[in-house]
Write a protein that holds these residues in place. Sequence first.
Motif, PDB file in Angstrom:
ATOM      1  N   ILE A   1      -7.748  31.358  -3.199  1.00  5.51           N
ATOM      2  CA  ILE A   1      -6.839  32.736  -3.993  1.00  5.51           C
ATOM      3  C   ILE A   1      -7.357  34.013  -3.023  1.00  5.51           C
ATOM      4  O   ILE A   1      -8.341  34.185  -2.769  1.00  5.51           O
ATOM      5  N   GLY A   2      -6.699  34.870  -2.825  1.00  4.56           N
ATOM      6  CA  GLY A   2      -7.245  35.977  -2.114  1.00  4.56           C
ATOM      7  C   GLY A   2      -6.411  35.622  -0.303  1.00  4.56           C
ATOM      8  O   GLY A   2      -6.439  36.806   0.107  1.00  4.56           O
ATOM      9  N   THR A   3      -5.617  34.458   0.010  1.00  9.30           N
ATOM     10  CA  THR A   3      -5.337  34.460   1.059  1.00  9.30           C
ATOM     11  C   THR A   3      -3.576  34.968   1.040  1.00  9.30           C
ATOM     12  O   THR A   3      -3.674  35.282   2.496  1.00  9.30           O
ATOM     13  N   GLY A   4      -3.236  35.529   0.306  1.00 10.59           N
ATOM     14  CA  GLY A   4      -2.071  36.309   0.532  1.00 10.59           C
ATOM     15  C   GLY A   4      -1.811  37.815   1.253  1.00 10.59           C
ATOM     16  O   GLY A   4      -1.726  37.510   2.040  1.00 10.59           O
ATOM     17  N   ALA A   5      -3.159  38.350   0.611  1.00  8.08           N
ATOM     18  CA  ALA A   5      -3.573  39.413   0.815  1.00  8.08           C
ATOM     19  C   ALA A   5      -3.633  39.288   2.868  1.00  8.08           C
ATOM     20  O   ALA A   5      -3.275  40.154   3.403  1.00  8.08           O
ATOM     21  N   LYS A   6      -4.702  37.972   3.141  1.00  7.94           N
ATOM     22  CA  LYS A   6      -4.695  37.756   4.515  1.00  7.94           C
ATOM     23  C   LYS A   6      -3.681  38.355   5.473  1.00  7.94           C
ATOM     24  O   LYS A   6      -3.900  37.904   6.485  1.00  7.94           O
ATOM     25  N   ILE A   7      -3.150  36.722   5.073  1.00 11.14           N
ATOM     26  CA  ILE A   7      -1.791  36.840   5.426  1.00 11.14           C
ATOM     27  C   ILE A   7      -0.637  37.976   6.230  1.00 11.14           C
ATOM     28  O   ILE A   7      -0.398  38.603   7.029  1.00 11.14           O
ATOM     29  N   ILE A   8      -0.218  38.823   4.787  1.00 11.33           N
ATOM     30  CA  ILE A   8       0.109  40.064   5.278  1.00 11.33           C
ATOM     31  C   ILE A   8      -0.652  40.797   5.799  1.00 11.33           C
ATOM     32  O   ILE A   8       0.276  41.546   7.022  1.00 11.33           O
ATOM     33  N   SER A   9      -1.587  41.468   5.894  1.00 14.67           N
ATOM     34  CA  SER A   9      -2.257  41.597   6.767  1.00 14.67           C
ATOM     35  C   SER A   9      -2.175  41.369   7.870  1.00 14.67           C
ATOM     36  O   SER A   9      -1.926  41.661   9.620  1.00 14.67           O
ATOM     37  N   LEU A  10      -2.449  39.657   8.750  1.00 17.64           N
ATOM     38  CA  LEU A  10      -2.219  39.387  10.296  1.00 17.64           C
ATOM     39  C   LEU A  10      -0.765  39.434  10.612  1.00 17.64           C
ATOM     40  O   LEU A  10      -0.483  39.957  11.850  1.00 17.64           O
ATOM     41  N   ILE A  11       0.110  39.525   9.500  1.00 19.94           N
ATOM     42  CA  ILE A  11       1.751  39.716   9.756  1.00 19.94           C
ATOM     43  C   ILE A  11       1.271  41.366  10.671  1.00 19.94           C
ATOM     44  O   ILE A  11       1.945  41.380  11.398  1.00 19.94           O
ATOM     45  N   ASN A  12       1.191  42.296   9.530  1.00 20.73           N
ATOM     46  CA  ASN A  12       1.037  43.210   9.700  1.00 20.73           C
ATOM     47  C   ASN A  12       0.784  44.336  11.190  1.00 20.73           C
ATOM     48  O   ASN A  12       1.251  44.945  11.911  1.00 20.73           O
ATOM     49  N   LYS A  13      -0.421  42.672  11.124  1.00 18.21           N
ATOM     50  CA  LYS A  13      -1.535  43.120  12.837  1.00 18.21           C
ATOM     51  C   LYS A  13      -0.380  43.190  13.525  1.00 18.21           C
ATOM     52  O   LYS A  13      -0.859  43.733  14.913  1.00 18.21           O
ATOM     53  N   PHE A  14       0.587  42.222  13.987  1.00 15.61           N
ATOM     54  CA  PHE A  14       1.228  41.299  14.802  1.00 15.61           C
ATOM     55  C   PHE A  14       2.719  42.043  14.867  1.00 15.61           C
ATOM     56  O   PHE A  14       3.383  42.087  15.900  1.00 15.61           O
ATOM     57  N   LYS A  15       3.077  42.994  13.907  1.00 14.02           N
ATOM     58  CA  LYS A  15       4.852  42.804  13.862  1.00 14.02           C
ATOM     59  C   LYS A  15       5.039  44.152  14.119  1.00 14.02           C
ATOM     60  O   LYS A  15       4.057  45.016  14.462  1.00 14.02           O
ATOM     61  N   LYS A  16       6.157  44.416  15.227  1.00 11.19           N
ATOM     62  CA  LYS A  16       6.109  45.370  15.313  1.00 11.19           C
ATOM     63  C   LYS A  16       6.619  46.370  14.042  1.00 11.19           C
ATOM     64  O   LYS A  16       7.005  46.341  12.775  1.00 11.19           O
ATOM     65  N   LYS A  17       6.100  48.609  14.495  1.00 21.01           N
ATOM     66  CA  LYS A  17       5.804  48.908  13.680  1.00 21.01           C
ATOM     67  C   LYS A  17       6.550  49.248  12.279  1.00 21.01           C
ATOM     68  O   LYS A  17       7.418  49.259  11.438  1.00 21.01           O
ATOM     69  N   ASP A  18       8.374  48.945  13.126  1.00 14.69           N
ATOM     70  CA  ASP A  18       9.884  49.406  12.269  1.00 14.69           C
ATOM     71  C   ASP A  18      10.419  48.005  11.626  1.00 14.69           C
ATOM     72  O   ASP A  18      11.723  48.529  11.347  1.00 14.69           O
ATOM     73  N   VAL A  19      10.147  46.992  11.603  1.00 15.53           N
ATOM     74  CA  VAL A  19      10.342  45.856  10.983  1.00 15.53           C
ATOM     75  C   VAL A  19       9.814  45.977  10.089  1.00 15.53           C
ATOM     76  O   VAL A  19       8.240  46.244   9.372  1.00 15.53           O
ATOM     77  N   GLU A  20      10.104  45.709   8.114  1.00 19.98           N
ATOM     78  CA  GLU A  20       8.714  45.415   7.296  1.00 19.98           C
ATOM     79  C   GLU A  20       9.658  43.661   6.600  1.00 19.98           C
ATOM     80  O   GLU A  20      10.650  42.732   7.689  1.00 19.98           O
ATOM     81  N   PHE A  21       9.146  43.571   6.232  1.00 22.26           N
ATOM     82  CA  PHE A  21       9.048  42.091   5.172  1.00 22.26           C
ATOM     83  C   PHE A  21       8.616  42.353   3.786  1.00 22.26           C
ATOM     84  O   PHE A  21       7.643  43.086   3.423  1.00 22.26           O
ATOM     85  N   ASP A  22       8.764  41.628   2.834  1.00 26.74           N
ATOM     86  CA  ASP A  22       7.631  41.106   1.634  1.00 26.74           C
ATOM     87  C   ASP A  22       7.131  39.915   1.870  1.00 26.74           C
ATOM     88  O   ASP A  22       7.612  39.193   2.526  1.00 26.74           O
ATOM     89  N   TYR A  23       6.433  39.787   0.670  1.00 29.78           N
ATOM     90  CA  TYR A  23       5.667  38.878   0.779  1.00 29.78           C
ATOM     91  C   TYR A  23       5.768  38.122  -0.729  1.00 29.78           C
ATOM     92  O   TYR A  23       5.355  38.520  -1.063  1.00 29.78           O
ATOM     93  N   VAL A  24       5.679  36.281  -0.488  1.00 31.47           N
ATOM     94  CA  VAL A  24       5.563  35.812  -2.132  1.00 31.47           C
ATOM     95  C   VAL A  24       5.022  34.604  -2.249  1.00 31.47           C
ATOM     96  O   VAL A  24       4.798  34.107  -1.112  1.00 31.47           O
ATOM     97  N   SER A  25       4.162  34.665  -3.078  1.00 30.21           N
ATOM     98  CA  SER A  25       3.537  33.062  -3.058  1.00 30.21           C
ATOM     99  C   SER A  25       4.001  32.717  -3.949  1.00 30.21           C
ATOM    100  O   SER A  25       4.354  32.731  -5.076  1.00 30.21           O
ATOM    101  N   ASN A  26       4.721  31.139  -3.118  1.00 37.05           N
ATOM    102  CA  ASN A  26       5.120  29.934  -4.531  1.00 37.05           C
ATOM    103  C   ASN A  26       4.928  28.696  -3.943  1.00 37.05           C
ATOM    104  O   ASN A  26       5.159  27.971  -3.321  1.00 37.05           O
ATOM    105  N   PRO A  27       3.575  28.958  -5.106  1.00 39.00           N
ATOM    106  CA  PRO A  27       3.121  26.861  -5.249  1.00 39.00           C
ATOM    107  C   PRO A  27       4.266  26.027  -5.425  1.00 39.00           C
ATOM    108  O   PRO A  27       4.845  26.550  -6.255  1.00 39.00           O
ATOM    109  N   GLU A  28       3.201  25.319  -4.796  1.00 42.33           N
ATOM    110  CA  GLU A  28       4.629  23.972  -5.208  1.00 42.33           C
ATOM    111  C   GLU A  28       3.257  22.504  -6.061  1.00 42.33           C
ATOM    112  O   GLU A  28       1.923  23.326  -6.115  1.00 42.33           O
TER     113      GLU A  28
END
Length: 438
Positions: A125-152
Amino acid sequence: MKNITVIGTGYVGLVSGAGLSDFGNQVVCADIDESKISLLQTGKIPIFEPGLKEVVDRNVKSNRLSFTVDVSKAIRDSEVIFIGVGTPEGKNGEADLSAVFSVAEMIGKNLNSYKIICTKSTVPIGTGAKIISLINKFKKKDVEFDYVSNPEFLREGAAVQDFLIPNRIVLGTNSQKAFQIMQDVYRPLFINDTPIVFTNVPTAEMIKYASNAFLALKISYINEIANVCEAVGADVHIVAKAMGNDGRISPKFLHPGPGFGGSCFPKDTKALLSLSKELNEPMNTVAAAIVTNNRQKERMIDKLFNLMGNAIKGKTIAVLGLSFKQMTDDVRESASIEMIQSIIEKNGTVKAYDPVAIQNIKKHFPDIEYSTSWQTAVKDTDAVVIMTEWHEFRGLDLVELKQLVKTPIILDTRNVLSIKDLTSLGFKFDNVGRKAVK
Ligand code: UDX
């Protein structure tokens, strides 16, 4: 339907990718493991999972499913990306998220248009936020994404059925747009009214851990009830059956055994416990489930030694069942590992058999004797231990068994054998929670 990439082609990623393509999506399963991908590209399945080959073949044939090692390209070409890589147990119980974070970085670097990033792997719990910040760190500024937690919620050995006909779909996201897109991804399930839980990311992550830890706790509970049954002359099967008549308890997951194994319960209970300690919110119930489980594995070894009068040295023991449960080739955290280890440490000899898991257990025990059938495994042995509930063990011909063994001693850690037959044939035996049964 959507263009999807599933990163990771293990027990979770491959089943999820195949299942998503079966729902009509265009799916690429990507993995950096070239040997795995080339196996899949030649129509071979690198894991034992009943029914998986049929689903893979059907969707490869319909050009909805393909495999690649070019993970970056797969990311760039897709609208929805599932993270399905392994999150093994770290050295002190926490989950090792290095594979998840390296995939998150790769996604950031290859984010060339709006995409949904969906974590299927079990993450604390709490990993989603870390994944989001990692993607934000490496992505180009003008490209967007949304994050979903979809456990199996896939059980090995039943994973295909659990994916195609799930009890529920859990979607954790703060984006309505992402929720709409995920409805499209899982369209067949939405149409047939599968329960959908739409919530935020931490809640979705918690649902996974809360579910798995509870199931593990339930197993440790029935194992301890079985042990007390032995002391008071009760039959744990009757106890479990009567408990299960209460809808609040349910009859499922009340089968006593040698202790739970697998890649999930041991890891997830430790990860939840580790997190709860970090948050100073100790979970004594989960801690107890882990302690009880470790003790249950040791108890099986004590049972065997008692049956043999502690005279193991120089004796030969057949171990039937090497994976952590029936219907899988997965030996991770299997109770058979401790059982075999203990016999070897006491200078006993092991003859091992399993319908599908021998290749995987060989990494742990390269030097023990492996048999191609239960009959050759038990031949001339001083004792037999049943560790998993494969039908072929359930249906063992005890008359034949008695003729094959040197000494008629058997430990049935799954309570699959008829006590009446064992008694009438003169076996010395033990099981879990059914000492009193005649
Ligand atoms: C589990 C959860 O069931 C699944 O929902 C989650 O997604 C992943 O973890 P899995 O580990 O594949 O699935 O197998 P499961 O069938 O749950 O069994 C786990 C362990 O518990 C096995 O070692 C099994 O032998 C043991 N078990 C299970 C019992 O000892 N008694 C039971 O009644 C049920």
